[in-house]
Enzyme design. Structure first.
Site, mmCIF file in Angstrom:
data_model
loop_
_atom_site.group_PDB
_atom_site.id
_atom_site.type_symbol
_atom_site.label_atom_id
_atom_site.label_comp_id
_atom_site.label_asym_id
_atom_site.label_seq_id
_atom_site.Cartn_x
_atom_site.Cartn_y
_atom_site.Cartn_z
ATOM 1 N N ASP A 207 97.365 129.542 13.591
ATOM 2 C CA ASP A 207 96.508 128.216 13.533
ATOM 3 C C ASP A 207 97.593 127.320 13.997
ATOM 4 O O ASP A 207 98.609 127.104 13.542
ATOM 5 C CB ASP A 207 96.454 127.993 11.839
ATOM 6 N N HIS A 208 96.987 126.857 15.316
ATOM 7 C CA HIS A 208 98.116 126.199 16.069
ATOM 8 C C HIS A 208 98.661 124.861 15.323
ATOM 9 O O HIS A 208 99.633 124.166 15.645
ATOM 10 C CB HIS A 208 98.115 125.896 17.456
ATOM 11 N N HIS A 270 92.551 124.272 10.475
ATOM 12 C CA HIS A 270 93.534 123.192 10.681
ATOM 13 C C HIS A 270 93.530 122.258 9.483
ATOM 14 O O HIS A 270 94.494 121.989 8.572
ATOM 15 C CB HIS A 270 93.495 122.241 12.009
#
Ligand SMILES: NC(=O)c1ccc[n+]([C@@H]2O[C@H](COP(=O)([O-])OP(=O)(O)OC[C@H]3O[C@@H](n4cnc5c(N)ncnc54)[C@H](OP(=O)(O)O)[C@@H]3O)[C@@H](O)[C@H]2O)c1
Lengths: 520, 434
Positions: A207-208, A270
């Site tokens: 999950d950047h 996010h």
């Protein structure tokens, strides 16, 4: 073994020299052990936009050992040389400032044509990896990165396991890009598949957002300071707003976005991760499993404000045209690749509660959207009013105290509180106390993928989502996803003018609770 | 530090039989013994101090070649017992030299050098570890000890990755005679590190042969005298070899604290107006002090003009990029309870004189030492930032592990620049004496 050239210090650390010259090269980063990174989807967009630049950044920072290799894999029949050449062309502006370093770095790039659906290709890949290991002394340490279409995550993992490439539990890891599943059931199914291919400690679900320093800073702010934690609960906090706003539209990603929409693209992953970090209980120890336990627990305790009537706590929107005469913005339905009658949401606002001792009764509002007024991500905690109002406010009503953690841009934190307005009276007015990451520390922080790739190669799962977290996150939004399927008319997409803060219905969601969205 | 011993008791062989024995071991692998393709580690481990302490009965333990707390304690006791000045650093070469002249002391002791490996290093699964263990009896004939070696079950995947251990133990002269047996034992396709745990400048013949490029070097400039240590460090780096200096790692806390003092944006500009730097070091081993000074000067792009001695200090003049001169003073200060390594930094003061605003002074003090001396001189009239620099945590082995775990075949550019300038400072001082 390739010889890494003498890198000129001033050149390598140029970005940082603009800040505090004593900071340069000082970070005692954890050392990434010698290894081979195998990227499936090496000819794709993510590889040249994020992955190779992140590896090159790690190389420039000397965080990659000289014994590293990147083995690119995809179906097209490229050679090592074509792969190097293609990456060089696509990364040109970055390379131009470090030509010598790129020369050294690119000697570690290799390519092997692999179709993940052809088992015999994987057998050949295993042999090639042995060869790369010998050539680059990479000690049999391997990180596999599935940067292919999500449709291949399960079969890709199976193919790797089938070829015995994940058998070494200590030395092989598998990174899986987002999105992980498209709903609760598919995420469960995918988890079953990947967990049958390797141990949980070998699996790194990306999950950047978690790679962003300020997202990590939420934990440090909360748990390294004794001043916040006593206030961080229902007794002192009246509501929480979590925002991820983008100014860009759907750009070239329409084919993907039409299937996904804002809820799946941003909220489920996010925003939910930001929610988990904001609301979780302190972990017993700062170690991956303790942290992930707490995140999973809080997500399991979270639920939509009205799970039986999800349409009452979820507002969907879609941008219409907007902008200025000079810079007009097309509506979503006029973007290339978008259906003219599309009902995909480009904006979503959701109200949640968390049923536990800490947060009972405190509403959490999440919102995200494209073509909004400002690009920003933040978590804003609003404190309860002072029990007795002793002073009049200079501007009418006293504004509540607020603590805002800015994720981007200008990473940092802000605290808003009342002080005495100048003059002979005793009127108060709000001021902000600001902390900015870049200004306070002598160096910029890493971009998300640099941090995440480094952590995956180090085998540190703290910033990756565990199977139960992913599932809990999907479960949270299941009533909306189900409702959308069964009675889509209850979830209309409200149009909003591109370049504004979203549809009026979203403001109503808060107005019903006597609140306003922040417009920072 | 958790030392881990080899699985089998080492086999004692005549040196000429070693190569064949090792070859056999690999050619007829027992099940699961296939060797790890990682790296070779060659260690020069004189452990003079430890051997003498054991010989004189001051260390009741086996000689292991590791910097254990019991070694430092025994060394401190010896400093008292043999009437050395209390400012003598326990691990300095001075103490070992004094002990070497002490007669008697025939205590027998086990010599386990090379047979016990720090756990953190063993987890990296070295392919081969070769330890050269010179004995204090220079006439002792050479023994070769060989053992197969596996990291603890559980650490190694499938328990199959193993390496071997070779110890050559005897008088330094006999080790030198047999050095030619080493190259065939060091696979050329794997990186090789040479860890020189003795003083730089000692047994230079062996050093030159062992440490030939492209082997990567790990040295410790705190162990020998200032001159040879810095000269060898700078020469090796200039020749393009990958060198790590453990003494440079020990400076980490000082560099971090000084950088931190200038992180705040409103202070950063003051770095352009540094007028004076004072560095206090323990005793007269100046390597660490010179490295710290050279790091500051090179980061701020000062150019060295002159250097001279003034009582117990070395005084250097640098020119800033705006042409203004900077005084840098490196003072040797005797202390009552020195840190284990000679020449550790005691304190640092950096005075900035930005035009048109108040002087700005940063004082950094070591955790254990305080720095009254640097607090003098009317600092109250200046903006003052005072910080305590924590003692560097972690053992020598942990630093070595860091180097071995993420290997580089070039020297860190910061150390490279710093070591060159430190060496120039040394040369400037030598020139001023003549
Ligand atoms: N791009 C982004 O910014 C971004 C952001 C977030 C997440 N992601 C995720 O990252 C992943 C990759 O995205 P992308 O944008 O790079 O996709 P992309 O540009 O479409 O690339 C897909 C890659 O997969 C390869 N491929 C297709 N079928 C294959 C097969 N059977 N075996 C092996 N390789 C195969 C393709 O190369 P060949 O045609 O040569 O086989 C191509 O290199 C996706 O899961 C996406 O959801 C991307």
């Amino acid at each position: 073994m390739a010889k890494e050239g003498q890198i000129d210090g001033s050149n390598v650390f140029m970005a940082a020299t603009l800040t505090n010259p004593l900071r340069v090269g000082l970070r005692q980063e954890r050392v990434i052990p010698p290894q081979c990174l195998i990227i499936f989807g090496a000819s794709g967009d993510l590889t040249h936009r994020k992955l190779i630049p992140a590896m090159f950044a790690l190389f420039l920072q000397r965080r990659l050992s000289s014994e590293f290799a990147v083995l690119g894999c995809a179906r097209r029949p490229w050679s090592d040389e074509v792969f190097r050449q293609t990456m060089a062309e696509r990364l040109q502006p970055t390379i131009a400032t470090h030509p010598h370093a790129w020369e050294q770095f690119s000697q570690g790039l290799f390519y092997e044509p692999v179709d993940l659906q052809q088992p015999e290709h994987l057998v050949r890949l295993a042999q090639r990896l042995e060869q790369v290991d010998r050539q680059r002394a990479t000690r049999g340490e391997r990180t596999f990165y599935l940067s292919v279409s999500p449709a291949f995550y399960g079969s890709g993992a199976r193919a790797l396991a089938g070829a015995g490439l994940l058998a070494d539990r200590q030395r092989s890891r598998l990174v899986i890009e987002k999105p992980f599943g498209t709903d609760y059931a598919s995420a469960q199914q995918l988890n079953r598949v990947v967990k049958s291919c390797g141990q949980e400690n070998q699996l790194f679900r990306i999950d950047h957002y978690l790679g962003k320093e300020t997202v990590q800073n939420i934990m440090v702010l909360r748990f390294a300071n004794s001043i916040f934690e006593p206030l961080w609960n229902r007794n002192h906090i009246s509501s929480v707003q979590i925002t991820a706003a983008e100014t860009v539209g759907v750009e070239q990603r329409a084919s993907y976005y039409e299937q996904s929409g804002a809820l799946k693209d941003m909220v489920q992953n996010h925003l939910t991760q930001m929610l988990a970090l904001t609301a979780m209980e302190p972990p017993g120890r700062f170690e991956p499993e303790s942290i992930r336990n707490e995140k999973a627990k809080v997500l399991q305790a979270a639920h939509l404000a009205h799970p039986e009537q999800p349409w009452t706590c979820c507002v969907r929107g879609q941008y219409g045209s907007g902008g200025t005469a000079k810079n007009p913005l097309a509506s979503y339905r006029h973007e290339p690749g978008v259906a003219p009658d599309s009902t995909t949401e480009t904006y979503v606002a959701i109200k949640l509660f968390i049923d536990n001792w800490r947060w009972q009764g405190v509403p959490f509002y999440l919102r995200t959207g494209k073509h909004l007024a400002k690009r920003l991500s933040e978590v804003a905690l609003t404190f309860r009013d002072a029990p007795v109002r002793l002073f009049d406010a200079a501007a009418g009503g006293v504004s509540a105290n607020q603590f805002v953690i800015r994720i981007q841009p200008n990473e940092g934190a802000m605290f808003r509180f009342e002080v005495k307005a100048p003059g002979s009276g005793m009127r108060s007015r709000p001021i902000s106390m600001n902390f900015s990451y870049d200004e306070s520390f002598g160096e910029p922080s890493d971009e998300g993928y640099v941090r995440l790739l480094a952590d995956a190669m180090l085998g540190d799962p703290t910033l990756f989502t565990r199977s139960d977290e992913v599932e809990a996150a999907w479960r949270l939004y299941t009533p909306i996803l189900e409702g959308l399927k069964q009675s889509p008319e209850r979830f209309p997409v409200h149009p909003y003018e591109a370049g504004t803060w979203g549809p009026a219905e979203s403001d109503e969601l808060l107005a019903r609770d006597g609140l306003l969205w922040r417009r920072p | 530090m958790v030392p881990q011993f080899t699985l089998q008791a080492p086999l004692k062989l005549p040196p000429h039989a070693v190569t064949d024995h090792l070859k056999q071991l690999w050619e007829q692998p027992e099940e699961g013994y296939n060797g790890s393709a990682t790296f070779t580690l060659v260690v020069w481990e004189p452990a003079w101090l430890e051997q003498h302490l054991a010989r004189l009965g001051l260390l009741q333990d086996a000689v292991m070649g590791m910097q254990r707390p019991c070694l430092v304690d025994a060394a401190r006791r010896a400093i008292g017992a043999y009437g050395l000045p209390s400012a003598t650093a326990p691990l300095s070469s001075t103490l070992a030299q004094v002990l070497a002249t002490q007669p008697g002391g025939n205590s027998s002791y086990d010599d386990l050098r090379g047979q016990a490996v720090d756990n953190s290093i063993s987890e990296l699964q070295p392919h081969r570890m070769i330890t050269l263990a010179p004995t204090i009896n220079g006439d002792q004939p050479l023994d070769a000890l060989v053992a197969a070696y596996c990291s603890l079950p559980g650490d190694s995947p499938g328990g199959s990755v193993c390496g071997d251990v070779l110890v050559l133990r005897g008088g330094a002269a006999s080790i030198a005679t047999e050095l030619d047996m080493l190259p065939p034992l060091i696979p050329s396709q794997l990186p090789c590190w040479v860890l020189w745990e003795g003083a730089l400048g000692e047994h230079t013949d062996i050093f030159e042969r062992l440490a030939a490029p492209p082997r990567r070097l790990i040295v410790d400039t705190a162990l020998g005298d200032t001159g040879p240590s810095l000269r060898i460090l700078a020469r090796r780096i200039a020749a393009g070899q990958a060198v790590s200096d453990l003494n440079w790692y020990r400076l980490g806390g000082w560099r971090e604290s000084l950088a931190m003092a200038f992180d705040a944006q409103d202070r950063r500009a003051a770095l352009g107006h540094v007028a004076q730097v004072d560095i206090d070091v323990e005793g007269d081993q100046l390597c660490q002090g010179l490295l710290l000074a050279a790091w500051i000067a090179s980061r701020l792009q000062w150019s060295l003009q002159t250097g001279h001695r003034q009582q117990d200090s070395s005084v250097y003049h640098f020119q800033r990029t705006d042409g203004v001169m900077v005084d840098l003073r490196l003072a040797s200060v005797p202390v009552g309870f020195p840190k284990p390594h000679a020449g550790s930094i005691l304190g640092l003061r950096l005075l900035c004189k930005p035009p048109g605003s108040r002087e700005f002074c940063v004082v950094l003090c070591g955790e254990a030492s305080g720095c009254m001396r640097l607090e003098g001189g009317d600092i109250s009239s200046r903006d003052l930032v005072e910080e305590i620099v924590p003692l560097i945590q972690g053992s020598l082995e942990a630093q070595e592990t860091r180097v071995l775990a993420g290997g580089h075949d070039t020297t860190n550019p910061l150390l490279a620049t710093t070591a060159q300038l430190a060496h120039q400072m040394l040369t400037a001082m030598d020139a001023s004496k003549t």
